[in-house]
Design a protein around this motif. Structure first.
Motif, PDB file in Angstrom:
ATOM      1  N   ASP A 223      13.338 -50.880 -12.244  1.00  0.00           N
ATOM      2  CA  ASP A 223      13.342 -51.389 -10.869  1.00  0.00           C
ATOM      3  C   ASP A 223      14.303 -52.546 -10.649  1.00  0.00           C
ATOM      4  N   ALA A 224      14.777 -53.160 -11.725  1.00  0.00           N
ATOM      5  CA  ALA A 224      15.689 -54.296 -11.564  1.00  0.00           C
ATOM      6  C   ALA A 224      16.975 -53.860 -10.872  1.00  0.00           C
ATOM      7  N   PHE A 225      17.210 -54.440  -9.709  1.00  0.00           N
ATOM      8  CA  PHE A 225      18.404 -54.177  -8.898  1.00  0.00           C
ATOM      9  C   PHE A 225      18.504 -52.719  -8.437  1.00  0.00           C
ATOM     10  N   ALA A 226      17.409 -51.967  -8.515  1.00  0.00           N
ATOM     11  CA  ALA A 226      17.419 -50.576  -8.054  1.00  0.00           C
ATOM     12  C   ALA A 226      17.372 -50.519  -6.530  1.00  0.00           C
ATOM     13  N   THR A 227      17.963 -49.475  -5.986  1.00  0.00           N
ATOM     14  CA  THR A 227      17.954 -49.273  -4.534  1.00  0.00           C
ATOM     15  C   THR A 227      17.220 -48.000  -4.134  1.00  0.00           C
ATOM     16  N   ASP A 228      16.788 -47.205  -5.111  1.00  0.00           N
ATOM     17  CA  ASP A 228      16.128 -45.928  -4.855  1.00  0.00           C
ATOM     18  C   ASP A 228      14.697 -46.001  -5.372  1.00  0.00           C
ATOM     19  N   ALA A 229      13.724 -46.174  -4.469  1.00  0.00           N
ATOM     20  CA  ALA A 229      12.324 -46.298  -4.869  1.00  0.00           C
ATOM     21  C   ALA A 229      11.815 -45.027  -5.527  1.00  0.00           C
ATOM     22  N   ASP A 230      12.278 -43.880  -5.062  1.00  0.00           N
ATOM     23  CA  ASP A 230      11.820 -42.617  -5.648  1.00  0.00           C
ATOM     24  C   ASP A 230      12.267 -42.491  -7.101  1.00  0.00           C
ATOM     25  N   ALA A 231      13.474 -42.965  -7.395  1.00  0.00           N
ATOM     26  CA  ALA A 231      13.976 -42.905  -8.770  1.00  0.00           C
ATOM     27  C   ALA A 231      13.150 -43.809  -9.682  1.00  0.00           C
ATOM     28  N   VAL A 232      12.767 -44.966  -9.187  1.00  0.00           N
ATOM     29  CA  VAL A 232      11.926 -45.874  -9.965  1.00  0.00           C
ATOM     30  C   VAL A 232      10.579 -45.215 -10.245  1.00  0.00           C
ATOM     31  N   ALA A 233       9.994 -44.614  -9.215  1.00  0.00           N
ATOM     32  CA  ALA A 233       8.702 -43.958  -9.378  1.00  0.00           C
ATOM     33  C   ALA A 233       8.785 -42.826 -10.399  1.00  0.00           C
ATOM     34  N   VAL A 245       2.179 -49.758 -21.387  1.00  0.00           N
ATOM     35  CA  VAL A 245       2.435 -51.008 -20.673  1.00  0.00           C
ATOM     36  C   VAL A 245       3.759 -50.812 -19.944  1.00  0.00           C
ATOM     37  N   VAL A 246       3.743 -50.953 -18.624  1.00  0.00           N
ATOM     38  CA  VAL A 246       4.928 -50.733 -17.792  1.00  0.00           C
ATOM     39  C   VAL A 246       5.481 -52.075 -17.355  1.00  0.00           C
ATOM     40  N   VAL A 247       6.785 -52.267 -17.525  1.00  0.00           N
ATOM     41  CA  VAL A 247       7.407 -53.509 -17.068  1.00  0.00           C
ATOM     42  C   VAL A 247       8.062 -53.273 -15.712  1.00  0.00           C
ATOM     43  N   MET A 248       7.658 -54.121 -14.734  1.00  0.00           N
ATOM     44  CA  MET A 248       8.234 -54.086 -13.390  1.00  0.00           C
ATOM     45  C   MET A 248       8.514 -55.534 -12.990  1.00  0.00           C
ATOM     46  N   HIS A 249       8.928 -55.734 -11.748  1.00  0.00           N
ATOM     47  CA  HIS A 249       9.295 -57.081 -11.311  1.00  0.00           C
ATOM     48  C   HIS A 249       8.669 -57.418  -9.963  1.00  0.00           C
ATOM     49  N   CYS A 250       8.433 -58.708  -9.771  1.00  0.00           N
ATOM     50  CA  CYS A 250       7.831 -59.217  -8.536  1.00  0.00           C
ATOM     51  C   CYS A 250       8.801 -60.172  -7.849  1.00  0.00           C
ATOM     52  N   THR A 251      10.037 -59.717  -7.663  1.00  0.00           N
ATOM     53  CA  THR A 251      11.082 -60.536  -7.040  1.00  0.00           C
ATOM     54  C   THR A 251      11.830 -59.684  -6.024  1.00  0.00           C
ATOM     55  N   ARG A 252      11.768 -60.091  -4.779  1.00  0.00           N
ATOM     56  CA  ARG A 252      12.401 -59.292  -3.725  1.00  0.00           C
ATOM     57  C   ARG A 252      13.907 -59.170  -3.911  1.00  0.00           C
ATOM     58  N   SER A 253      14.559 -60.258  -4.277  1.00  0.00           N
ATOM     59  CA  SER A 253      16.024 -60.226  -4.334  1.00  0.00           C
ATOM     60  C   SER A 253      16.523 -59.375  -5.494  1.00  0.00           C
ATOM     61  N   ALA A 254      15.798 -59.372  -6.618  1.00  0.00           N
ATOM     62  CA  ALA A 254      16.262 -58.654  -7.803  1.00  0.00           C
ATOM     63  C   ALA A 254      15.632 -57.273  -7.958  1.00  0.00           C
ATOM     64  N   ALA A 255      14.533 -57.027  -7.247  1.00  0.00           N
ATOM     65  CA  ALA A 255      13.857 -55.730  -7.354  1.00  0.00           C
ATOM     66  C   ALA A 255      13.296 -55.342  -5.986  1.00  0.00           C
ATOM     67  N   PRO A 256      14.166 -54.988  -5.054  1.00  0.00           N
ATOM     68  CA  PRO A 256      13.731 -54.780  -3.674  1.00  0.00           C
ATOM     69  C   PRO A 256      12.931 -53.503  -3.422  1.00  0.00           C
TER      70      PRO A 256
END
Length: 290
Positions: A223-233, A245-256
């Motif tokens: 998800d870092a700097f990704a622009t396609d939510a479906d691809a992340v999913a 254990v899944v690593v994701m991010h809680c930052t709007r600017s870096a993981a929108p």
């Protein structure tokens, strides 16, 4: 004599009334809260269990956890979603200029979908968003773990991050815990995630006196700097196994796109029978101490 007897009788009666009144007041103090509600009507809240930790690794190094045991098909499989709340020590000017390193919508979605989660928070993030750190840290759905204070690397050559000297590694970690306490974070757990996931024996040795368990992951969300939510999913759904254990991010600017991806990930995994848990439960499942 009659007068004296009457006085004694009156005194004893008054004393009895006084004791009765005091007992009544004491009972009121026991049964009613300061806001006037009956204590008995308030739900009893048991203290959360002590967070599990792994035993020290070889030569007393900080232990490293990646995923829980792969459960048999007959058991309900579990998965832990983790969210890195990243902010480096030198990003204050960017935040002051309007860049958002938080993601309230993501937190709201986790609550709406009732997903237990673990947030790996930097101390600098907690300083920038103390109200949000406190809000996340007081919610029993979540737990807050340490992602360093500065988000500087604990090894060289780690995604271009500045490097923390070995002599300052433990202090950097402890500074983050101090920032959590100052913000009022309640549900802190003794887990540490290395910035960028980069570590070596020197880093594990430096943090060992702190008694933490280092937490990695076995599923990278991308998800870092990704622009396609479906691809992340898709990447998460393709990678998850029992105990992951899944690593994701809680930052709007870096993981929108993370919040949008969650709207697909959570129901799909539940359809497969997965149960969402915090990292502490995964570590306990691994036969940890605590």
């Amino acid at each position: 004599m009659i007068t004296l007897a009457r006085r004694l009788t009156t005194t004893c009666a008054l004393s009895a009334l006084t004791l009765t009144a005091l007992a009544s007041l004491s009972a009121c103090g026991t049964d009613r809260a300061p806001d006037g509600r009956d204590q008995a009507a308030r739900p009893s809240v048991s203290a959360p269990p002590r967070p599990a930790t792994l035993a020290p690794g070889p030569a007393g190094l900080t232990p490293v956890f990646k995923n829980a045991p792969r459960t048999p098909a007959s058991d309900a499989p579990t998965v832990a979603l983790t969210f890195d709340a990243d902010m480096t020590a030198d990003q204050g000017p960017r935040a002051a200029a309007g860049e958002r390193f938080d993601n309230p919508a993501l937190v709201a979605t986790l609550r709406r979908l009732k997903v237990p989660s673990t947030f790996f928070m930097t101390g600098r993030w907690a300083e920038e968003y103390p109200a949000q750190a406190k809000d996340i840290g007081r919610d029993p759905l979540f737990e807050v773990a340490n992602h360093s204070y500065s988000h500087y690397a604990f090894t060289g050559r780690c995604y271009g991050l500045p490097t923390v000297p070995a002599s300052r590694m433990r202090a950097d970690m402890e500074r983050a815990f101090a920032a959590f306490r100052k913000a009022g974070v309640e549900h802190q757990v003794p887990y540490f995630r290395f910035p960028g996931g980069c570590y070596d024996k020197r880093a594990l040795r430096a943090l060992a006196p702190g008694g933490v368990t280092a937490v990695q992951w076995d599923v990278v969300s991308g998800d870092a700097f990704a622009t396609d939510a479906d691809a992340v999913a898709r990447q998460v759904l393709d990678g998850v196994r029992p105990g992951s254990v899944v690593v994701m991010h809680c930052t709007r600017s870096a993981a929108p796109t993370t919040e949008r991806a969650l709207r697909t990930i959570v129901p799909k995994l539940r359809e497969r029978g997965f149960r969402f848990v915090r990292v502490s439960e995964q570590i306990r499942a691994a036969g940890a101490r605590g």
